[in-house]
Enzyme design. Structure first.
Site, PDB file in Angstrom:
ATOM      1  N   CYS A 110      -7.644  47.163 -41.048  1.00  0.00           N
ATOM      2  CA  CYS A 110      -8.892  47.741 -40.502  1.00  0.00           C
ATOM      3  C   CYS A 110      -9.256  48.830 -41.433  1.00  0.00           C
ATOM      4  CB  CYS A 110      -8.314  48.221 -39.204  1.00  0.00           C
ATOM      5  SG  CYS A 110      -7.813  47.109 -37.881  1.00  0.00           S
ATOM      6  N   HIS A 244     -13.000  53.952 -37.260  1.00  0.00           N
ATOM      7  CA  HIS A 244     -12.732  52.789 -36.869  1.00  0.00           C
ATOM      8  C   HIS A 244     -12.927  52.458 -35.276  1.00  0.00           C
ATOM      9  CE1 HIS A 244     -11.118  48.921 -36.472  1.00  0.00           C
ATOM     10  NE2 HIS A 244      -9.795  49.314 -36.119  1.00  0.00           N
ATOM     11  N   ASN A 274     -13.484  45.569 -31.512  1.00  0.00           N
ATOM     12  CA  ASN A 274     -12.865  45.941 -32.843  1.00  0.00           C
ATOM     13  C   ASN A 274     -12.943  44.656 -33.853  1.00  0.00           C
ATOM     14  OD1 ASN A 274     -11.121  46.356 -34.699  1.00  0.00           O
ATOM     15  ND2 ASN A 274      -9.295  47.015 -33.441  1.00  0.00           N
TER      16      ASN A 274
HETATM   17  O1  UT7 Z   1      -7.403  47.943 -35.073  1.00  0.00           O
HETATM   18  C1  UT7 Z   1      -6.310  47.856 -35.121  1.00  0.00           C
HETATM   19  C2  UT7 Z   1      -5.374  48.739 -34.304  1.00  0.00           C
HETATM   20  N1  UT7 Z   1      -5.281  48.488 -32.899  1.00  0.00           N
HETATM   21  C3  UT7 Z   1      -5.299  49.535 -31.784  1.00  0.00           C
HETATM   22  O2  UT7 Z   1      -5.585  50.628 -32.324  1.00  0.00           O
HETATM   23  C4  UT7 Z   1      -4.857  49.169 -30.692  1.00  0.00           C
HETATM   24  C5  UT7 Z   1      -4.371  50.476 -29.887  1.00  0.00           C
HETATM   25  N2  UT7 Z   1      -3.576  50.345 -28.678  1.00  0.00           N
HETATM   26  C6  UT7 Z   1      -4.595  50.289 -27.665  1.00  0.00           C
HETATM   27  O3  UT7 Z   1      -5.742  50.114 -27.818  1.00  0.00           O
HETATM   28  C7  UT7 Z   1      -3.962  50.156 -26.310  1.00  0.00           C
HETATM   29  O4  UT7 Z   1      -2.537  50.333 -26.501  1.00  0.00           O
HETATM   30  C8  UT7 Z   1      -3.993  48.569 -25.586  1.00  0.00           C
HETATM   31  C9  UT7 Z   1      -5.710  48.556 -25.065  1.00  0.00           C
HETATM   32  C10 UT7 Z   1      -3.689  47.518 -26.663  1.00  0.00           C
HETATM   33  C11 UT7 Z   1      -3.403  48.608 -24.355  1.00  0.00           C
HETATM   34  O5  UT7 Z   1      -3.550  49.585 -23.519  1.00  0.00           O
HETATM   35  P1  UT7 Z   1      -2.422  50.485 -22.790  1.00  0.00           P
HETATM   36  O6  UT7 Z   1      -3.076  51.669 -21.879  1.00  0.00           O
HETATM   37  O7  UT7 Z   1      -1.467  50.859 -23.972  1.00  0.00           O
HETATM   38  O8  UT7 Z   1      -1.723  49.456 -21.764  1.00  0.00           O
HETATM   39  P2  UT7 Z   1      -0.178  48.836 -21.879  1.00  0.00           P
HETATM   40  O9  UT7 Z   1      -0.029  48.169 -22.977  1.00  0.00           O
HETATM   41  O10 UT7 Z   1       0.544  50.148 -21.441  1.00  0.00           O
HETATM   42  O11 UT7 Z   1      -0.554  48.071 -20.440  1.00  0.00           O
HETATM   43  C12 UT7 Z   1      -0.586  48.739 -19.115  1.00  0.00           C
HETATM   44  C13 UT7 Z   1      -0.708  47.482 -18.141  1.00  0.00           C
HETATM   45  C14 UT7 Z   1       0.459  46.685 -18.158  1.00  0.00           C
HETATM   46  O12 UT7 Z   1       0.743  46.206 -16.831  1.00  0.00           O
HETATM   47  P3  UT7 Z   1       2.030  47.015 -15.988  1.00  0.00           P
HETATM   48  O13 UT7 Z   1       3.245  46.374 -17.020  1.00  0.00           O
HETATM   49  O14 UT7 Z   1       1.836  48.125 -15.976  1.00  0.00           O
HETATM   50  O15 UT7 Z   1       1.933  45.930 -14.672  1.00  0.00           O
HETATM   51  C15 UT7 Z   1      -0.296  45.369 -18.790  1.00  0.00           C
HETATM   52  O16 UT7 Z   1       0.549  44.232 -18.719  1.00  0.00           O
HETATM   53  O17 UT7 Z   1      -2.092  46.917 -18.196  1.00  0.00           O
HETATM   54  C16 UT7 Z   1      -1.377  45.681 -18.347  1.00  0.00           C
HETATM   55  N3  UT7 Z   1      -2.683  44.826 -19.392  1.00  0.00           N
HETATM   56  C17 UT7 Z   1      -3.772  44.390 -18.804  1.00  0.00           C
HETATM   57  N4  UT7 Z   1      -4.106  44.107 -17.496  1.00  0.00           N
HETATM   58  C18 UT7 Z   1      -5.417  43.592 -17.388  1.00  0.00           C
HETATM   59  C19 UT7 Z   1      -2.551  44.644 -20.613  1.00  0.00           C
HETATM   60  N5  UT7 Z   1      -3.482  43.823 -21.023  1.00  0.00           N
HETATM   61  C20 UT7 Z   1      -4.338  43.807 -19.769  1.00  0.00           C
HETATM   62  C21 UT7 Z   1      -5.699  43.282 -19.646  1.00  0.00           C
HETATM   63  N6  UT7 Z   1      -6.106  43.008 -18.518  1.00  0.00           N
HETATM   64  N7  UT7 Z   1      -6.447  42.784 -20.561  1.00  0.00           N
END
Ligand code: UT7
Length: 320
Positions: A110, A244, A274
């Site tokens: 990225c 970004h 993204n």
């Molecule tokens: O350009 C490359 C660089 N990439 C980035 O900058 C990405 C950086 N990270 C992020 O943007 C975030 O960490 C994510 C968007 C990837 C994830 O968000 P988060 O707030 O960190 O969520 P999490 O991984 O802690 O997940 C929270 C919950 C989980 O469920 P439980 O375990 O709390 O029951 C996940 O299973 O959200 C669940 N979850 C979803 N639920 C509905 C994960 N993805 C989804 C989804 N829809 N698409």
């Protein structure tokens, strides 16, 4: 002497995929994606190749620059999703637009577009280049596991481009890498060698979202502060920050840590998701075509991602 930007362009595939479209085959919702990431819809290729996206973006930038492709001395493409391992996307594009100049790709994920601006600046400094085309182009949809809701909802496809000409707009920069294979990785195709004994991995994006998030906020804050200082400026001198587009919450966290007015941070993640190396030039082109960038505006570009890598720079905008 480095460069100034004399043309910008972008292109995204026509197919719009909304969060509700994704919820038809994934356990997700518009509410989760909108609030956790900030994306409402993204463009996803149906028949377009990465080269198709790059070509349209490049031609839009070349048309704005009012030059012919034969005037280009250099073509640089930032991509992790080129159609072929060889030729490079830059060489494929060179043939398609009818240019006659050196061409190469760089993979800095990225952060690739700013890495490419830094590379271009070196060519301009040496005086070997007078006009350069720099492109970020990605078909991220081909690198995603479409059964993994934690990654596939975030990304989109697109391309953005800039035509650069000799000038003094590139005021300061920083390119950074902290090698890491645990946080973001996209394994390559395993190959079919009968001699290779390691187990095959699926060639799709793997990401520890929370670790990436922490790296991103820290990198963005530090990099922006450093490039503003290196340019001899104060944070209040900055007209726009073009970050970004990975997650709206990352941008919001960085906003809180920096003393640049919040309304100066730009975003279009809602419409594109993204698009990796393409996200910054797509957003710059939208700002440029909307007439938002004024002469002498100090514009900060900043990025982070796979590698892990990060990069930032300050451009002094020139209205032609
Ligand atoms: O350009 C490359 C660089 N990439 C980035 O900058 C990405 C950086 N990270 C992020 O943007 C975030 O960490 C994510 C968007 C990837 C994830 O968000 P988060 O707030 O960190 O969520 P999490 O991984 O802690 O997940 C929270 C919950 C989980 O469920 P439980 O375990 O709390 O029951 C996940 O299973 O959200 C669940 N979850 C979803 N639920 C509905 C994960 N993805 C989804 C989804 N829809 N698409």
């Amino acid at each position: 002497m480095n460069f100034e930007v004399i043309g910008t362009g972008h292109y995204a595939p026509e197919n719009v995929v909304t969060n509700d479209d994704l919820a038809k085959f994934l356990d997700t919702s518009d509410e989760w994606i909108s609030t956790r990431v900030g994306v409402k819809e993204r463009r996803i290729c149906t028949t377009e190749t990465t080269a198709d996206l790059a070509y349209q973006a490049a031609m839009n930038a070349i048309t704005m620059a009012d030059i012919s492709p034969q005037e280009l001395d250099l073509i640089l493409c930032a991509t992790i999703s080129a159609d072929d391992v060889s030729p490079s996307l830059a060489c494929t594009l060179q043939k398609r637009i009818g240019a006659d100049c050196p061409a190469m790709d760089i993979n800095a994920a990225c952060s690739g577009f700013i890495y490419m601006l830094e590379t271009a600046a070196g060519f301009f400094e040496r005086g070997t280049v007078k006009k350069a085309l720099v492109i970020g182009a990605e078909r991220m949809s081909r690198l995603l596991n479409w059964n993994d809701r934690s990654t596939c909802v975030i990304f989109g496809d697109g391309a953005g481009a800039m035509v650069l000409s000799t000038g003094n707009s590139y005021l300061s920069s920083k390119v950074f890498a902290k090698g890491n294979t645990d946080v973001i990785r996209i394994p390559q195709m395993h190959g079919m060698s009968p001699f290779y004994k390691n187990e095959a991995e699926e060639p799709y994006l793997l990401m520890n979202g929370q670790e990436t998030f922490k790296f991103a906020v820290n990198a963005m804050t530090k990099d922006v502060q450093e490039v503003v200082e290196k340019a001899g400026l104060q944070e209040e001198d900055i007209a726009f920050v073009v970050p970004h587009q990975a997650n709206l919450r990352i941008i919001d966290s960085a906003k809180r840590k920096l003393s640049i007015a919040p309304e100066r941070f730009c975003s279009n993640i809602e419409r594109y998701g993204n698009t990796s190396a393409a996200s910054i030039p797509i957003l710059v082109d939208e700002l440029n075509r909307d007439g938002k960038l004024k002469d002498k505006d100090k514009v900060v570009l900043c990025s982070f991602g796979g590698g892990l890598s990060s990069a930032a720079c300050v451009l002094e905008w020139k209205v032609r």
